[in-house]
Design an enzyme around this catalytic site. Structure first.
Site, PDB file in Angstrom:
ATOM      1  N   TYR A   1      30.909 -24.348  19.386  1.00 44.91           N
ATOM      2  CA  TYR A   1      29.656 -23.608  19.187  1.00 44.91           C
ATOM      3  C   TYR A   1      28.466 -24.440  19.641  1.00 44.91           C
ATOM      4  O   TYR A   1      27.606 -23.985  20.412  1.00 44.91           O
ATOM      5  CB  TYR A   1      29.502 -23.218  17.724  1.00 44.91           C
ATOM      6  CG  TYR A   1      28.123 -22.699  17.385  1.00 44.91           C
ATOM      7  CD1 TYR A   1      27.667 -21.496  17.919  1.00 44.91           C
ATOM      8  CD2 TYR A   1      27.272 -23.422  16.548  1.00 44.91           C
ATOM      9  CE1 TYR A   1      26.392 -21.021  17.625  1.00 44.91           C
ATOM     10  CE2 TYR A   1      26.007 -22.948  16.246  1.00 44.91           C
ATOM     11  CZ  TYR A   1      25.573 -21.754  16.787  1.00 44.91           C
ATOM     12  OH  TYR A   1      24.310 -21.288  16.501  1.00 44.91           O
TER      13      TYR A   1
ATOM     14  N   LYS B   1      25.857 -23.798  22.993  1.00 43.02           N
ATOM     15  CA  LYS B   1      24.401 -23.698  22.954  1.00 43.02           C
ATOM     16  C   LYS B   1      23.748 -24.723  23.882  1.00 43.02           C
ATOM     17  O   LYS B   1      22.764 -24.416  24.580  1.00 43.02           O
ATOM     18  CB  LYS B   1      23.908 -23.886  21.517  1.00 43.02           C
ATOM     19  CG  LYS B   1      24.227 -22.720  20.597  1.00 43.02           C
ATOM     20  CD  LYS B   1      23.520 -21.445  21.028  1.00 43.02           C
ATOM     21  CE  LYS B   1      23.680 -20.326  20.035  1.00 43.02           C
ATOM     22  NZ  LYS B   1      22.983 -19.090  20.457  1.00 43.02           N
TER      23      LYS B   1
ATOM     24  N   SER C   1      20.411 -23.891  18.623  1.00 44.04           N
ATOM     25  CA  SER C   1      20.894 -24.292  17.301  1.00 44.04           C
ATOM     26  C   SER C   1      20.793 -25.793  17.101  1.00 44.04           C
ATOM     27  O   SER C   1      20.934 -26.577  18.056  1.00 44.04           O
ATOM     28  CB  SER C   1      22.355 -23.871  17.147  1.00 44.04           C
ATOM     29  OG  SER C   1      22.933 -24.436  15.985  1.00 44.04           O
TER      30      SER C   1
END
Length: 324
Positions: free
Chosen positions: A141, A145, A117
Site C-alpha cells: 500500500y 502511494k 498517505s
C-alpha cells in the site's frame, strides 16, 4: 472551478465533495461503488459509475463536464489487505493513476490533487515526520502511494500540470452521523463495531517501544482533511502548485488511548485484549504539518475526543450497544 472527484462516493470522498461545493466549485463524481454509497452524495454532485482503470471512460467524463481539475481519491487503502494481495494494490492504485493521468493529458485537464498517505514514510527515524523525511514504505500500500506520487511529479513536469499530493495520516470521525466510516480496516470503526456487539476489541501488539507498548498514530478528523483539500484547490485557482503536504495534527495517540477515548464517547466501560502485532505496523508515525499551515493557512480544529464522539454518533444511530 469545475472539478472531478474520483472515489467521491466513499467515506472521505463524500466529505471532500461537500467541502468543495461549499467553496462554490462545480463537482462531478466518478466511483465504481465497490465501497462507495451514492445515496450520500449531494444532489448537485452528479455521479458517473465506472472504473479509473478505464481511460476512455475517464476522458469522456472529463470532456462531458468541462473538467478543469481532478481530486483523485479512488483506490485501495488497507495495509493488511495490500500485504495479502499486492497485485490488487499495484493494479488499482498505480495503474489507476496511470490511467487517470493519461486521460488528463489527452483531454487537457491541467490540475490534480492526489490522495497519498503517511504510509510512504514506513518506520520514521525521527519523532515528527516532515515532507522531507525519508520515504521507505514497508507495505505494498505504501509503495503504491509513493509510486503514484513519483508518476504525478514526472508527468506534471513533462506536461506542465499543477499538482499536490496530500499525505493523510489516520483519518477518522464524521461531519455528520450518516457520513461515518463503516469500513472494516480502520481502528476506530473496528473498536466501535466491537463495542456495539458486546465483544472485546483487539489491540495488535503491546511490546512496541512506546509508553504503553501500543502503536502511536496521528488522528485527523475527516472534516479537517476535507478542508485541506479545499484550501489546496483554492490555491490552484489562482496559481500553479507543485507541492506535497502532510495532513495531520502533530499530536500522537496510542491504541490504548483510543480505547479510553471510546470509553468516554460511548459511556461503555468495556475491556480490550491484546493479540499478535501485524506486519507493516510502525511503532510511531506522527505528522509535522507546519508546511501546509504556513503555505496555505490550513489548521485542524478537531481534537481526538471530537473525532471519536463524531464517529460514535454515526454508529449509535443504528447500533445496539453491548456491554462486556
Amino acid at each position: 472551478m469545475i472539478l472531478l472527484v474520483t472515489g467521491g462516493a466513499g467515506y472521505i470522498g463524500t466529505h471532500v465533495v461537500r467541502a468543495l461545493l461549499r467553496d462554490g466549485h462545480r463537482v462531478a463524481v466518478i466511483d465504481d461503488l465497490s465501497t462507495g454509497n451514492p445515496d450520500l452524495l449531494p444532489a448537485e454532485a452528479p455521479l458517473q459509475v465506472g472504473s479509473v482503470l478505464d481511460t476512455d471512460f475517464l476522458a469522456g467524463v472529463m470532456l462531458e463536464y468541462g473538467t478543469q481539475g481532478v481530486v483523485h481519491l479512488a483506490g485501495r487503502k488497507a495495509v493488511d489487505e495490500s500485504i495479502a494481495q499486492p497485485l490488487l494494490y499495484y493494479r488499482q492504485n498505480v495503474l489507476g493513476v496511470h490511467s487517470l493521468l493519461t486521460a488528463m493529458v489527452r483531454v487537457g485537464v491541467p490540475r490534480i490533487v492526489f490522495s497519498s498517505s503517511a504510509a510512504v514514510y514506513g518506520t520514521p527515524s525521527t519523532g515528527l515526520v516532515t515532507e522531507e523525511s525519508r520515504t521507505v514504505p514497508e507495505t505494498p500500500y505504501g509503495w503504491s502511494k509513493l509510486m503514484c506520487e513519483r508518476m504525478i511529479r514526472d508527468t506534471a513536469r513533462a506536461e506542465r500540470l499543477s499538482w499536490s499530493a496530500l499525505r493523510y495520516f489516520n483519518v477518522a470521525g464524521a461531519a455528520e452521523p450518516r457520513l461515518a466510516d463503516r469500513g472494516i480496516h480502520n481502528l476506530i470503526p473496528r473498536v466501535l463495531r466491537a463495542v456495539s456487539s458486546g465483544t472485546r476489541p483487539q489491540i495488535y501488539g503491546d511490546t512496541y517501544p512506546t509508553p504503553d507498548g501500543t502503536c502511536i498514530r496521528d488522528y485527523i478528523h475527516v472534516a479537517d482533511l476535507a478542508a485541506a483539500h479545499a484550501v489546496v484547490v483554492r490555491r490552484m485557482c489562482t496559481t500553479d502548485v507543485a507541492a506535497t503536504y502532510n495532513v495531520g495534527t502533530g499530536c500522537g495517540a496510542s491504541v490504548v488511548q483510543i480505547m479510553h477515548a471510546v470509553r468516554r464517547a460511548t459511556g461503555v466501560d468495556f475491556e480490550w485484549e491484546f493479540t499478535a502485532a501485524r506486519p507493516g505496523d510502525p511503532a510511531r508515525v506522527v505528522a509535522d504539518a507546519r508546511l501546509i499551515r504556513a503555505s496555505l493557512g490550513w489548521c485542524p480544529i478537531h481534537d481526538l475526543d471530537d473525532i471519536v464522539r463524531s464517529a460514535w454518533a454515526g454508529w449509535s444511530a443504528t447500533a445496539t450497544v453491548g456491554r462486556s
